[in-house]
Write a protein that holds these residues in place. Structure first.
Motif, mmCIF file in Angstrom:
data_model
loop_
_atom_site.group_PDB
_atom_site.id
_atom_site.type_symbol
_atom_site.label_atom_id
_atom_site.label_comp_id
_atom_site.label_asym_id
_atom_site.label_seq_id
_atom_site.Cartn_x
_atom_site.Cartn_y
_atom_site.Cartn_z
ATOM 1 N N ASP A 95 0.838 -1.203 0.000
ATOM 2 C CA ASP A 95 0.000 0.000 0.000
ATOM 3 C C ASP A 95 0.873 1.253 0.000
ATOM 4 O OD1 ASP A 95 -2.407 1.404 -0.028
ATOM 5 O OD2 ASP A 95 -2.477 1.567 2.157
ATOM 6 N N ALA A 96 1.918 1.223 -0.816
ATOM 7 C CA ALA A 96 2.864 2.339 -0.860
ATOM 8 C C ALA A 96 2.382 3.402 -1.846
ATOM 9 C CB ALA A 96 4.243 1.841 -1.262
ATOM 10 N N LEU A 97 2.780 4.637 -1.580
ATOM 11 C CA LEU A 97 2.574 5.693 -2.564
ATOM 12 C C LEU A 97 3.720 5.731 -3.562
ATOM 13 C CD1 LEU A 97 1.149 8.632 -0.410
ATOM 14 C CD2 LEU A 97 0.006 7.466 -2.299
ATOM 15 N N ALA A 98 4.881 5.284 -3.116
ATOM 16 C CA ALA A 98 6.054 5.239 -3.988
ATOM 17 C C ALA A 98 6.920 4.059 -3.592
ATOM 18 C CB ALA A 98 6.851 6.538 -3.888
ATOM 19 N N THR A 99 7.462 3.391 -4.581
ATOM 20 C CA THR A 99 8.389 2.284 -4.355
ATOM 21 C C THR A 99 9.607 2.501 -5.232
ATOM 22 O OG1 THR A 99 6.635 0.710 -3.833
ATOM 23 C CG2 THR A 99 8.737 -0.210 -4.524
ATOM 24 N N LEU A 100 10.792 2.397 -4.635
ATOM 25 C CA LEU A 100 12.017 2.545 -5.406
ATOM 26 C C LEU A 100 12.757 1.222 -5.465
ATOM 27 C CD1 LEU A 100 14.710 4.206 -3.196
ATOM 28 C CD2 LEU A 100 12.344 4.366 -2.517
ATOM 29 N N ALA A 101 13.312 0.911 -6.612
ATOM 30 C CA ALA A 101 14.145 -0.279 -6.758
ATOM 31 C C ALA A 101 15.457 -0.046 -6.022
ATOM 32 C CB ALA A 101 14.398 -0.576 -8.227
ATOM 33 N N LEU A 102 15.957 -1.110 -5.404
ATOM 34 C CA LEU A 102 17.200 -1.045 -4.646
ATOM 35 C C LEU A 102 18.237 -1.961 -5.284
ATOM 36 C CD1 LEU A 102 15.712 -1.331 -1.028
ATOM 37 C CD2 LEU A 102 16.235 0.749 -2.314
ATOM 38 N N ALA A 103 19.424 -1.444 -5.485
ATOM 39 C CA ALA A 103 20.512 -2.216 -6.079
ATOM 40 C C ALA A 103 21.678 -2.285 -5.098
ATOM 41 C CB ALA A 103 20.970 -1.578 -7.388
ATOM 42 N N ARG A 104 22.515 -3.279 -5.314
ATOM 43 C CA ARG A 104 23.763 -3.396 -4.557
ATOM 44 C C ARG A 104 24.912 -3.375 -5.564
ATOM 45 N NH1 ARG A 104 23.886 -8.401 -0.748
ATOM 46 N NH2 ARG A 104 25.851 -7.419 -0.185
ATOM 47 N N PRO A 105 25.411 -2.185 -5.887
ATOM 48 C CA PRO A 105 26.477 -2.100 -6.896
ATOM 49 C C PRO A 105 27.772 -2.705 -6.396
ATOM 50 C CG PRO A 105 26.217 -0.010 -5.795
ATOM 51 C CD PRO A 105 25.110 -0.887 -5.272
ATOM 52 N N ARG A 159 14.847 14.892 -1.436
ATOM 53 C CA ARG A 159 15.094 15.680 -0.226
ATOM 54 C C ARG A 159 13.804 16.186 0.412
ATOM 55 N NH1 ARG A 159 20.589 18.324 -0.251
ATOM 56 N NH2 ARG A 159 21.763 17.212 -1.837
ATOM 57 N N THR A 160 12.698 16.023 -0.287
ATOM 58 C CA THR A 160 11.425 16.552 0.210
ATOM 59 C C THR A 160 10.372 15.455 0.322
ATOM 60 O OG1 THR A 160 10.861 17.157 -2.085
ATOM 61 C CG2 THR A 160 11.848 18.864 -0.704
ATOM 62 N N THR A 161 9.880 14.982 -0.820
ATOM 63 C CA THR A 161 8.773 14.032 -0.826
ATOM 64 C C THR A 161 9.157 12.681 -0.231
ATOM 65 O OG1 THR A 161 8.049 15.115 -2.863
ATOM 66 C CG2 THR A 161 6.952 13.076 -2.256
ATOM 67 N N PHE A 162 10.287 12.147 -0.621
ATOM 68 C CA PHE A 162 10.672 10.819 -0.141
ATOM 69 C C PHE A 162 10.848 10.775 1.376
ATOM 70 C CE2 PHE A 162 12.525 8.605 -4.187
ATOM 71 C CZ PHE A 162 11.243 8.499 -4.691
ATOM 72 N N PRO A 163 11.573 11.714 2.000
ATOM 73 C CA PRO A 163 11.684 11.660 3.464
ATOM 74 C C PRO A 163 10.323 11.738 4.163
ATOM 75 C CG PRO A 163 13.367 13.096 2.562
ATOM 76 C CD PRO A 163 12.452 12.755 1.429
ATOM 77 N N ARG A 164 9.423 12.549 3.632
ATOM 78 C CA ARG A 164 8.081 12.647 4.220
ATOM 79 C C ARG A 164 7.356 11.306 4.146
ATOM 80 N NH1 ARG A 164 3.188 16.185 1.473
ATOM 81 N NH2 ARG A 164 1.468 15.091 2.502
ATOM 82 N N LEU A 165 7.396 10.664 2.989
ATOM 83 C CA LEU A 165 6.724 9.376 2.839
ATOM 84 C C LEU A 165 7.384 8.302 3.697
ATOM 85 C CD1 LEU A 165 5.956 9.205 -0.994
ATOM 86 C CD2 LEU A 165 4.440 9.865 0.878
ATOM 87 N N ALA A 166 8.698 8.374 3.856
ATOM 88 C CA ALA A 166 9.386 7.406 4.715
ATOM 89 C C ALA A 166 8.902 7.529 6.154
ATOM 90 C CB ALA A 166 10.891 7.617 4.626
ATOM 91 N N ARG A 167 8.736 8.762 6.637
ATOM 92 C CA ARG A 167 8.238 8.965 8.001
ATOM 93 C C ARG A 167 6.820 8.416 8.152
ATOM 94 N NH1 ARG A 167 10.839 14.018 7.189
ATOM 95 N NH2 ARG A 167 8.844 15.029 6.679
ATOM 96 N N GLU A 168 6.046 8.493 7.095
ATOM 97 C CA GLU A 168 4.657 8.022 7.128
ATOM 98 C C GLU A 168 4.537 6.540 6.783
ATOM 99 O OE1 GLU A 168 2.715 10.575 4.349
ATOM 100 O OE2 GLU A 168 2.873 12.357 5.617
ATOM 101 N N ARG A 169 5.658 5.864 6.536
ATOM 102 C CA ARG A 169 5.685 4.459 6.143
ATOM 103 C C ARG A 169 4.882 4.211 4.869
ATOM 104 N NH1 ARG A 169 9.124 5.057 9.357
ATOM 105 N NH2 ARG A 169 9.643 3.703 11.122
ATOM 106 N N ARG A 170 4.976 5.150 3.913
ATOM 107 C CA ARG A 170 4.300 4.991 2.619
ATOM 108 C C ARG A 170 5.306 4.896 1.478
ATOM 109 N NH1 ARG A 170 -0.970 6.458 2.448
ATOM 110 N NH2 ARG A 170 -1.003 5.034 0.663
ATOM 111 N N LEU A 171 6.590 4.735 1.845
ATOM 112 C CA LEU A 171 7.658 4.584 0.858
ATOM 113 C C LEU A 171 8.232 3.186 1.008
ATOM 114 C CD1 LEU A 171 9.543 5.969 -1.278
ATOM 115 C CD2 LEU A 171 11.037 6.582 0.625
#
Length: 249
Positions: free
Chosen positions: A143-153, A204-216
């Motif tokens: 139920d995320a508003l945004a999901t980012l792919a994570l890589a391990r370079p 620096r704006t939207t992502f940190p906010r969503l992380a705090r709200e557990r929607r990222l």
């Protein structure tokens, strides 16, 4: 009397639209970027620019429409899009002045064919192959508003392994990083667009906010899937070598 089993629910619809951020100048890729934007740099041995590989991948994953956000040397990219046999529909939008990554995303998203539907996004310098449908399902399940792919370079230096007594036990050439990084590929809910800044960086704006709200959410790219950011001439050389070793990429 036993109640009938509930009918199986159809899987959530995958996004069929995407935004590609293709306005970067690619200063670290000079001289390749002296006369073209970064996504128009060709992977050696393929005859196809980075964005061509991206669009082919998106189309293979069910995307039918892509909005290309342009800036630096936009005309070069537009000319190629107009002449190339593309596997999906594209629309280019040009920033009249720099909006930052978040502002560019928002501006491009307003031109998506279905603003009420979810969408993918990718940075214009990423060459990757992994199942976007699985990432979209992961996004929906959380139920995320945004999901980012994570890589391990891979770390660009060799690593030294030691035991508890400080004895060197092994040398490991270019090991994978112990940390995940943002891989530059995203799934966004339709409501995410309104949360983006008009100008500036969403990380620096939207992502940190969503992380705090557990929607990222963060989706680890499956082990063995190919991922590379093309930032320097060395990345181009290594990508060409990897392509020669694994031509299916």
């Amino acid at each position: 009397m036993t109640a009938p089993a509930p009918a199986p629910q159809p899987p959530p619809a995958r996004p069929t639209q995407a935004v590609v951020l293709a306005g970067g100048q690619g200063t670290r890729l000079r001289p390749y970027t002296d006369d073209r934007p970064k996504p128009m740099v060709e992977i050696p041995g393929t005859g196809t620019p980075i964005i061509g590989h991206q669009l082919a991948w998106l189309a293979a994953e069910g995307v039918t429409d892509a909005v290309i956000s342009c800036g630096h040397l936009a005309g070069v990219l537009q000319e190629w899009l107009d002449s190339a046999p593309l596997p999906l529909r594209t629309l280019t939008v040009v920033e009249e002045e720099p909006l930052g990554r978040g502002g560019a995303l928002k501006y491009a998203a307003t031109h998506l064919p279905d603003p009420g539907a979810p969408w993918y996004a990718t940075n214009g310098d990423i060459w990757t192959r992994f199942p976007l449908g699985e990432m979209a399902a992961f996004h929906t399940e959380r139920d995320a508003l945004a999901t980012l792919a994570l890589a391990r370079p891979r770390i660009p230096w060799g690593a030294v392994e030691t035991d508890a007594f400080g004895h060197v036990t092994d040398f490991v050439e270019a090991p994978p990083s112990p940390f995940h990084i943002n891989a530059g590929v995203y799934v966004f809910a339709a409501a995410f667009t309104a949360l983006l800044p008009e100008r500036g960086d969403h990380e620096r704006t939207t992502f940190p906010r969503l992380a705090r709200e557990r929607r990222l959410a963060g989706y680890p790219i499956p082990q063995g899937a190919y991922w590379r950011a093309i930032d320097t001439a060395k990345d181009l050389t290594e990508a060409a070598a990897e392509l020669a070793a694994y031509p299916g990429r």
